[in-house]
Design a protein around this motif. Structure first.
Motif: not given
Length: 282
Positions: A100-101, A104-105, A107-108, A120, A139-140, A143, A145, A147
């Motif tokens: 997800g690296d 996540f970037r 999305v941010n 979103h 990880r999502a 956070r 998030v 996805l």
């Protein structure tokens, strides 16, 4: 088949040599064989071997990236998203993106630049390795998030034509059996005007720096893999796979060959890696 569904998680079941010398050798091999690091293996076996590598390193993958690159991989990935510069209407497919690296970037970046919009970003993470996806999903969840997560081979994507406006792949395409098929699939699933962006290791052209880089890669990284992740062989393969990947100019031509236009690349950190990009214009 997969249907885009904003806000819901959808999972499909899983289905030092020089660059020149490698490609000379590769032309002599028939289509039944390919490379796995410096080894020659049957084409049908490579995907399974790559699966084994990333299943082995999944839990320590992000930590090892920090250790091996001294944290530089974070800056490279940030630059990748800056170069993509997505807007709030972007629909992303991130291939080989299990942890997800990049997602996540993305999305941010969109939410920071377009905070006035309530929806979103629509992001799908695709990876052939379910262990990597499980790391990303955890990880999502931490956070908060949402996805879409899909387990699939980048050479045979389970998405309709023209489904996405952006396609990203970071440090993953070199592990694929047939790079041209990956590029063809990327082109197929992008809409007209859509953008392809790839971050991958490349060639260090300076001979002095190249020698230092080779020494570090072959004598230090596998040792780190053994000490931190308990896995020498997987990190030996990852180092070798970098040397087997096409040089930046050759990869640029491969991207153009499948139909992408305005193809360009940006070397990073003395050519250690490069960001390649291109557009589907029709």
């Amino acid at each position: 088949m997969f249907l885009l569904n904003r806000g819901k998680a959808i999972v499909l079941s899983c289905a030092s040599n020089s660059q020149a010398s490698y490609y000379t050798t590769a032309k002599r091999l028939d289509e039944n064989y390919t490379h796995f690091g410096y080894k020659t293996v049957k084409t049908e076996e490579k995907a399974g071997k790559v699966l084994d590598v990333f299943s082995s390193v999944a839990s320590k993958y992000d930590m090892m990236n920090d250790v091996m690159s001294g944290g530089l991989h974070r800056l490279w990935k940030d630059r990748m998203i800056q170069k993509l510069n997505p807007d709030n209407k972007a629909v992303l497919l991130d291939c080989a993106g299990g942890t997800g690296d990049i997602a996540f970037r993305f999305v941010n970046y969109v939410e920071r630049r377009h905070s006035q919009f309530t929806d979103h970003p629509n992001v799908t993470v695709c990876d052939i390795n379910n262990d990597m996806l499980e790391v990303g999903k955890s990880r999502a969840l931490e956070r908060g998030v949402s996805l879409n997560w899909v387990c699939s081979n980048a050479e045979e994507l389970p998405f309709p034509d023209q489904s996405f406006t952006c396609y990203t792949i970071a440090f993953g395409i070199r592990n694929c059996t047939n790079i041209s098929k990956v590029l063809q699939e990327a082109y197929r699933v992008l809409r007209p005007g859509g953008r392809f962006v790839c971050l991958e290791f490349s060639h260090v052209s300076n001979p002095i720096l190249s020698k230092i880089y080779d020494t570090y890669s072959f004598q230090v990284i596998p040792v780190m893999g053994e000490v931190i992740a308990g896995d020498w062989n997987s990190y030996q393969y990852l180092v070798e796979s970098i040397r087997k990947f096409p040089a930046a100019d050759e990869f640029k031509q491969m991207i153009s060959n499948v139909g992408f236009k305005v193809v360009a690349y940006e070397p990073l950190t003395f050519g250690t890696c490069a960001i390649h990009s291109g557009f589907r214009l029709k």
